[in-house]
Design a protein around this motif. Structure first.
Motif, PDB file in Angstrom:
ATOM      1  N   LEU A  55       0.837  -1.203   0.000  1.00  0.00           N
ATOM      2  CA  LEU A  55       0.000   0.000   0.000  1.00  0.00           C
ATOM      3  C   LEU A  55       0.879   1.263   0.000  1.00  0.00           C
ATOM      4  CD1 LEU A  55      -2.985   0.311   2.389  1.00  0.00           C
ATOM      5  CD2 LEU A  55      -1.271   2.100   2.364  1.00  0.00           C
ATOM      6  N   GLY A  56       1.931   1.230   0.821  1.00  0.00           N
ATOM      7  CA  GLY A  56       2.850   2.366   0.896  1.00  0.00           C
ATOM      8  C   GLY A  56       3.526   2.625  -0.438  1.00  0.00           C
ATOM      9  N   THR A  57       3.916   1.563  -1.091  1.00  0.00           N
ATOM     10  CA  THR A  57       4.587   1.702  -2.387  1.00  0.00           C
ATOM     11  C   THR A  57       3.641   2.347  -3.399  1.00  0.00           C
ATOM     12  OG1 THR A  57       5.742  -0.328  -1.834  1.00  0.00           O
ATOM     13  CG2 THR A  57       5.923   0.412  -4.114  1.00  0.00           C
ATOM     14  N   ARG A  58       2.354   1.951  -3.333  1.00  0.00           N
ATOM     15  CA  ARG A  58       1.375   2.535  -4.266  1.00  0.00           C
ATOM     16  C   ARG A  58       1.119   4.007  -3.950  1.00  0.00           C
ATOM     17  NH1 ARG A  58      -3.671  -1.184  -3.881  1.00  0.00           N
ATOM     18  NH2 ARG A  58      -4.710   0.463  -5.049  1.00  0.00           N
ATOM     19  N   ALA A  59       1.200   4.359  -2.662  1.00  0.00           N
ATOM     20  CA  ALA A  59       0.885   5.737  -2.257  1.00  0.00           C
ATOM     21  C   ALA A  59       2.043   6.703  -2.520  1.00  0.00           C
ATOM     22  CB  ALA A  59       0.530   5.765  -0.774  1.00  0.00           C
ATOM     23  N   LYS A  60       3.266   6.190  -2.511  1.00  0.00           N
ATOM     24  CA  LYS A  60       4.452   7.053  -2.475  1.00  0.00           C
ATOM     25  C   LYS A  60       4.542   8.045  -3.653  1.00  0.00           C
ATOM     26  CE  LYS A  60       9.423   6.879  -1.616  1.00  0.00           C
ATOM     27  NZ  LYS A  60       9.712   8.040  -2.434  1.00  0.00           N
ATOM     28  N   ALA A  61       4.305   7.562  -4.857  1.00  0.00           N
ATOM     29  CA  ALA A  61       4.473   8.430  -6.022  1.00  0.00           C
ATOM     30  C   ALA A  61       3.562   9.648  -5.929  1.00  0.00           C
ATOM     31  CB  ALA A  61       4.198   7.653  -7.303  1.00  0.00           C
ATOM     32  N   ALA A  62       2.298   9.425  -5.555  1.00  0.00           N
ATOM     33  CA  ALA A  62       1.351  10.544  -5.440  1.00  0.00           C
ATOM     34  C   ALA A  62       1.799  11.504  -4.346  1.00  0.00           C
ATOM     35  CB  ALA A  62      -0.051  10.015  -5.144  1.00  0.00           C
ATOM     36  N   MET A  63       2.243  10.959  -3.230  1.00  0.00           N
ATOM     37  CA  MET A  63       2.655  11.824  -2.113  1.00  0.00           C
ATOM     38  C   MET A  63       3.863  12.678  -2.506  1.00  0.00           C
ATOM     39  SD  MET A  63       2.175   9.221   1.059  1.00  0.00           S
ATOM     40  CE  MET A  63       2.372  10.425   2.364  1.00  0.00           C
ATOM     41  N   ASP A  64       4.843  12.046  -3.132  1.00  0.00           N
ATOM     42  CA  ASP A  64       6.051  12.781  -3.539  1.00  0.00           C
ATOM     43  C   ASP A  64       5.721  13.903  -4.520  1.00  0.00           C
ATOM     44  OD1 ASP A  64       7.556  11.251  -1.915  1.00  0.00           O
ATOM     45  OD2 ASP A  64       8.436   9.992  -3.485  1.00  0.00           O
ATOM     46  N   ALA A  65       4.673  13.697  -5.326  1.00  0.00           N
ATOM     47  CA  ALA A  65       4.309  14.701  -6.327  1.00  0.00           C
ATOM     48  C   ALA A  65       3.330  15.736  -5.767  1.00  0.00           C
ATOM     49  CB  ALA A  65       3.697  14.006  -7.541  1.00  0.00           C
ATOM     50  N   GLY A  66       2.854  15.530  -4.537  1.00  0.00           N
ATOM     51  CA  GLY A  66       1.917  16.480  -3.942  1.00  0.00           C
ATOM     52  C   GLY A  66       0.481  16.256  -4.385  1.00  0.00           C
ATOM     53  N   ARG A  67       0.232  15.102  -5.033  1.00  0.00           N
ATOM     54  CA  ARG A  67      -1.141  14.799  -5.453  1.00  0.00           C
ATOM     55  C   ARG A  67      -1.848  13.996  -4.360  1.00  0.00           C
ATOM     56  NH1 ARG A  67       1.628  12.693  -9.859  1.00  0.00           N
ATOM     57  NH2 ARG A  67       0.894  10.642  -9.211  1.00  0.00           N
ATOM     58  N   LEU A  68      -3.164  13.831  -4.497  1.00  0.00           N
ATOM     59  CA  LEU A  68      -3.878  13.004  -3.532  1.00  0.00           C
ATOM     60  C   LEU A  68      -3.617  11.534  -3.838  1.00  0.00           C
ATOM     61  CD1 LEU A  68      -7.413  14.640  -3.100  1.00  0.00           C
ATOM     62  CD2 LEU A  68      -5.327  15.005  -1.766  1.00  0.00           C
ATOM     63  N   VAL A  69      -3.471  10.761  -2.801  1.00  0.00           N
ATOM     64  CA  VAL A  69      -3.377   9.314  -2.944  1.00  0.00           C
ATOM     65  C   VAL A  69      -4.781   8.825  -3.310  1.00  0.00           C
ATOM     66  CG1 VAL A  69      -2.987   7.182  -1.628  1.00  0.00           C
ATOM     67  CG2 VAL A  69      -1.468   9.157  -1.301  1.00  0.00           C
TER      68      VAL A  69
END
Ligand code: ADP
Length: 250
Positions: A45-59
């Motif tokens: 789940l964390g791996t799926r969330a990381k890209a959005a978080m790093d880009a400032g988008r919503l997970v």
């Protein structure tokens, strides 16, 4: 009480949610902290969330709603809770209403924390977190190092501060845009439900605390509050831990 703190990144939701948790024993439920925990633990789940978080988008909603459903299922939230960073769009707010209706525990209040845009950017770019205890400080208010002269309660030595990877200039701009587009409509959503209260969230942590407590009708501060007052210069009391989160595999 069941409360949602609503406001832009840097408006102090986490600081006040953590304070309410310490002073009143109301569990703080921060989706940002829960997601960062999943990223740090290296879960799928964390791996799926990381890209959005790093880009400032919503997970994506499916992930966030999954962790919230699990968290609201834990026994410690039966006496109330403070939601911080959730809901962040209309879909999440609608799903939350449905979850709470099923539990027979509707929200009592939603507090909008208003902060001027320039101040938000200043707060976010100065934000630093202790690697060990999770406490959040601010270099712009606490002098050079960003941390007061106190020992880390976890490790005993000085706090080891780091800057969140998403607190950089580019990502902050994106997060503020996402707030305007996706989260701001929640103000109207909760206004029509009669739940919305608005406070000015500028000034010291203590000043904001007083306004928030007054808005919630809990103006008499408990004795424990005096012992846990945040140190001068700290942007917030400890955050980022969700200590009461049950350890379950995701
Ligand atoms: P801030 O309030 O300073 O933006 P948070 O810790 O609340 O920080 O959130 C950090 C990031 O985690 C967000 O930019 C987003 O990518 C993700 N996130 C947190 N909560 C949610 C949510 N409810 N829905 C979707 N993404 C979320």
């Amino acid at each position: 009480m069941r409360i949602v703190l609503l406001g832009a990144p840097g408006s102090g939701k986490g600081t006040q949610a953590q304070r309410l948790a310490q002073e009143r024993g109301m569990p703080q439920i921060s989706t940002g902290d829960l997601l960062r925990g999943a990223v740090a633990a290296g879960t799928a789940l964390g791996t799926r969330a990381k890209a959005a978080m790093d880009a400032g988008r919503l997970v994506e909603d499916a992930i966030v709603l999954g962790i919230i459903a699990e968290r609201l299922d834990a026994p410690d939230v039966r006496q109330g809770f403070v939601l911080d960073g959730f809901p962040r769009n209309i879909e999440q707010a609608t799903a939350l209403d449905a979850m709470l209706a099923k539990l027979g525990q509707p929200l009592d209040a939603v507090v909008l924390m208003e902060v001027d845009r320039t101040e938000l950017v200043r707060r976010i770019s100065g934000r630093r977190t202790c690697r060990d205890c999770g406490r959040v400080f601010n270099v712009s208010t606490a002098g050079g190092s960003g941390a007061p002269d106190e020992a880390c309660p976890k490790e005993g030595g000085p706090h080891r501060l780091f800057q969140r990877p998403d607190d950089n200039e580019h990502t902050v701009a994106e997060r503020l845009k996402v707030y305007d587009e996706k989260t701001k409509p929640l103000v109207e959503f909760y206004r029509v439900q009669g739940l919305l209260r608005t406070i000015k969230a500028e000034g010291s942590v203590l000043e904001v605390a007083k306004r928030l407590d007054a808005a919630l009708g809990i103006s008499k501060r408990p004795a424990i509050a005096r012992r846990h007052r945040p140190p001068a210069g700290a942007l917030s009391a400890p955050r980022a831990r969700n200590r009461s989160t049950p350890k379950r595999s995701r």
